[in-house]
Structures are given as structure tokens and as C-alpha cells.
Design a protein around this motif. Structure first.
Motif, short mmCIF file in Angstrom:
data_model
loop_
_atom_site.label_atom_id
_atom_site.label_comp_id
_atom_site.label_asym_id
_atom_site.label_seq_id
_atom_site.Cartn_x
_atom_site.Cartn_y
_atom_site.Cartn_z
N THR A 1 5.36 1.27 14.92
CA THR A 1 6.17 1.66 13.86
C THR A 1 6.46 0.64 13.00
O THR A 1 6.53 -0.34 13.01
N TRP A 2 6.75 1.35 11.81
CA TRP A 2 6.94 0.36 10.59
C TRP A 2 8.27 -0.19 10.95
O TRP A 2 8.43 -1.60 10.47
N ALA A 3 9.31 0.12 11.50
CA ALA A 3 10.46 -0.63 11.86
C ALA A 3 10.19 -1.82 12.85
O ALA A 3 10.48 -3.01 12.75
N GLN A 4 9.24 -1.66 13.79
CA GLN A 4 8.63 -2.61 14.76
C GLN A 4 8.05 -3.64 13.72
O GLN A 4 8.21 -5.12 14.06
N MET A 5 7.06 -3.10 12.96
CA MET A 5 6.30 -4.37 12.14
C MET A 5 7.27 -5.11 11.30
O MET A 5 7.11 -6.22 10.97
N LYS A 6 8.44 -4.49 10.81
CA LYS A 6 9.33 -5.10 9.95
C LYS A 6 10.00 -6.31 10.71
O LYS A 6 10.24 -7.27 10.03
N GLU A 7 10.49 -5.70 11.97
CA GLU A 7 11.08 -6.88 12.83
C GLU A 7 10.42 -8.00 13.12
O GLU A 7 10.71 -9.02 13.17
N LEU B 1 6.68 -2.86 3.85
CA LEU B 1 7.14 -4.07 4.31
C LEU B 1 7.09 -5.30 3.21
O LEU B 1 7.67 -6.46 3.72
N ALA B 2 6.86 -4.95 2.13
CA ALA B 2 7.02 -5.82 0.88
C ALA B 2 6.31 -7.32 1.23
O ALA B 2 6.63 -8.31 0.89
N VAL B 3 5.17 -7.08 1.89
CA VAL B 3 3.90 -8.06 2.30
C VAL B 3 2.88 -8.04 1.34
O VAL B 3 2.15 -6.77 1.38
N GLN B 4 2.55 -9.17 0.70
CA GLN B 4 1.26 -9.24 -0.11
C GLN B 4 0.20 -9.46 0.99
O GLN B 4 0.08 -10.39 1.77
N SER B 5 -1.06 -8.75 0.75
CA SER B 5 -2.18 -8.93 1.74
C SER B 5 -2.91 -9.97 1.10
O SER B 5 -3.42 -10.02 -0.07
N ILE B 6 -3.16 -10.83 1.84
CA ILE B 6 -4.38 -11.87 1.64
C ILE B 6 -5.60 -11.95 2.47
O ILE B 6 -6.50 -12.82 2.00
#
Length: 339
Positions: free
Chosen positions: A209-215, A265-270
Motif C-alpha cells: 500500500t502507499w502507506a506501507q511504502m511511505k513508512e 511519496l514525494a520521491v524523485q526517481s533516479i
């Protein structure tokens, strides 16, 4: 390394350090003393030579002279030691000695391991919790440095040095078992990992889930990166598909997961993991336009300083792998052919 004109100074400093140490009183109660700073015997732009003091550790020396205790491996590799003793002469490189990792007998390579799911042996791609724990314990006990994928990018792009026994952990697809099984083990050992997510999988019963990924992201150990939208092979065209429609479809496979990971997630993809490991110039061009700088395949092997960033090798870890099979995938040095 330039020679230091410090022979006499080293001998004198060792003698003075010994004289400066007060005798121990046998009847005194045992007290754990604070680390005592050692003697700086010599220093120039490239090296410091230190006589280690009582209680000093490699972490302390790395923090004091290199500004970062995580650089202790600079000291361990140059001196061939894992710990330091009081009164031991230690050479501390103040600059990277061999950032490309090239030696007369070969060069350093970085293996990237690829996992998929964790649980009972229901398929070839399912690694049992016990096997994963044993594999991570092996890395921890045998001096491997588990690096985030971003360190490989710095190694390839800027020549930033990495430890000689480095390895990267990646987990594909986004199965829920990544959070339930792998994540607690990663936290136990403090190992970073990259999870490559194909975004259409989110919402499935067996998916993260997005919540698990955020954690996991908040832990500082796990980075969520894109693995396409639908997990389609990006190099295969559909029957009757025109060039324009193919490019539009591939653009959605690239752009959609990057946008969702940024939005949720406010994560930039590299980095981007190619489904089935297949890639072509059209995919690379679209990734570059999105600011992605690494692409990973499933071609086994390690990655030297010269590796093409968009075709990095990864070795898949299978459920049936023994610990010996796992060890065989940790090739951190490529031996030069005998002449």
C-alpha cells in the motif's frame, strides 16, 4: 604515497606517549575511561599518520580526520585492519586512494541483487523468510558494505570511491511481503534497499500500500523507484502498432509510475528497473527526459566503474538458492586474465 621524513619523530612520539601514560593502581576500582586522543605523528595533503590512543576506534579516527565515521573503510582497507589497538600506528588517507577500484590484478565490481517476493516456496521467485535472514546475516558477518543505489550512481558519475566489498539490494514489483518480511530484516541489520514498483500493481491484495511504502521511505533505508506501469516488456511492439503509438505507450510506462511516486511519496526517481530486463534507445531517451539516471537489467554479474548507467547488471536471487549459490552472486572483484 610520498615518503614521510618522520622516522625519528615516530620513535620519539611513541616513547613520549608511553611515558605520558600514568601507571595503573591495582587497588583502584575499574573505571571505563573516555577515549584518549592519540598522537599525530605526521600529516600532509594526502595522509595523516596517527599513533592510536587508548579507547580510540576506527570510527573515532574517521570522524576526526575524515569528518565522517562512515569513511572508516578508507582506513581499514588501506591498513588491512578491522580494529585498532592503543599504540598502533595507523595511516589515514585524507583523499581517495583508488576511486575507480582498478588494480594490477583486476578491478572492483558492485553486484546488485534482485529479489521479488518473500514467503513459502510457492514459486521460484519466492525467498523464504529464513533464507533471507540467513543471506543478510552472511553479508553482515563477512564484512560486506550494503550500499544504497544512489552510491553506485555517485561511483559511476563522479568517481566517488566505494568499499571493495560493496553490494546493493533491490526488490522488484512491490509485493506486500517486502514490508511484512524483508523490511524488518533490513531494519535489523541497517541495510538499505531499493524497491522497484510497477504502479498498476498497487491496490492488488498481495501488493504494497502507499502507506506501507511511505513508512519504509521514512525509515531512510528503503527507496521506492519505478518499474513501469503495467510490467509489460518495453521493447516488444503490439501487433499492428505504429511507431507513434508504440512511443506513446512506452512513454506512459515510463511517466506514470514516476509521477505517482512523486505525488504519493514525494520521491524523485533516479533509477528504473526494466521489466524482464529488456531496454532499447527509445526507453532510455524517455527516461533521460524524466531525469532518471540509472537503469537496471536482470543480466547477472557485477558493475565496474566503466558500466553503462542504463544497463546495469543485476543477479536474481531465487527461492531455491543455497547459501553457496547466494555467495556466488557476490562477485565484488573481477580478476584480470592471466598473461
Amino acid at each position: 604515497m610520498r615518503a614521510f621524513a618522520v622516522g625519528a619523530a615516530i620513535v620519539a612520539a611513541i616513547a613520549l606517549a608511553g611515558c605520558a601514560t600514568p601507571p595503573q593502581t591495582p587497588s583502584a576500582p575499574e573505571v571505563v575511561a573516555a577515549p584518549q586522543q592519540g598522537v599525530l605523528l605526521a600529516r600532509d595533503d594526502e595522509f595523516a599518520v596517527v599513533l592510536a590512543g587508548p579507547g580510540e576506534t576506527l570510527n573515532i579516527l574517521a570522524q576526526r580526520y575524515l569528518g565522517d565515521q562512515n569513511k572508516r573503510w578508507w582506513i581499514t582497507e588501506f591498513n588491512g585492519i578491522e580494529e585498532v589497538r592503543p599504540g598502533q600506528t595507523v595511516f589515514i588517507p585524507l583523499k581517495p586512494v583508488n576511486p575507480t577500484g582498478v588494480y594490477a590484478n583486476g578491478f572492483v565490481t558492485v553486484p546488485i541483487l534482485c529479489y521479488h517476493r518473500f514467503g513459502p516456496r510457492g514459486s521460484q521467485l519466492a525467498v523464504t523468510p529464513a533464507a533471507f535472514e540467513a543471506q543478510m546475516e552472511y553479508l553482515a558477518r563477512n564484512g560486506y558494505h550494503v550500499l544504497p543505489l544512489a552510491r553506485v550512481l555517485a561511483f559511476l558519475e563522479r568517481g566517488e570511491p566505494i568499499p571493495r566489498k560493496s553490494v546493493v539490494l533491490t526488490i522488484d514489483d512491490g509485493y506486500r511481503s517486502t514490508f511484512e518480511v524483508a523490511f524488518p530484516v533490513l531494519r535489523k541489520y541497517g541495510f538499505p534497499a531499493t524497491v522497484f514498483l510497477y504502479s498498476d500493481f498497487v491496490g492488488a491484495p498481495d501488493a504494497l500500500t502507499w502507506a506501507q511504502m511511505k513508512e519504509m521511505e521514512a525509515s531512510g533505508l528503503v527507496s521506492i523507484q519505478p518499474h513501469s506501469k503495467t510490467h509489460a516488456n518495453l521493447t516488444l511492439r503490439l501487433p499492428g502498432e505504429t511507431d507513434a503509438k508504440y512511443r506513446d505507450r512506452v512513454r506512459a510506462e515510463v511517466d506514470t509510475p514516476i509521477r505517482l511516486i512523486q505525488d504519493r511519496l514525494a520521491v524523485q526517481s533516479i533509477a528504473y528497473a526494466f521489466p524482464y530486463g529488456d531496454v532499447n534507445e527509445i526507453v532510455v531517451d524517455l527516461l533521460k527526459k524524466q531525469g532518471v539516471r540509472l537503469g537496471v537489467t536482470v543480466t547477472p554479474g557485477g558493475n565496474g566503474f566503466f558500466a553503462y548507467p542504463f544497463m546495469l547488471r543485476r543477479s536474481m536471487v531465487f527461492g531455491g538458492d543455497s547459501i553457496d549459490a547466494f555467495k556466488s552472486k557476490l562477485a565484488t572483484f573481477s580478476q584480470a586474465p592471466a598473461r
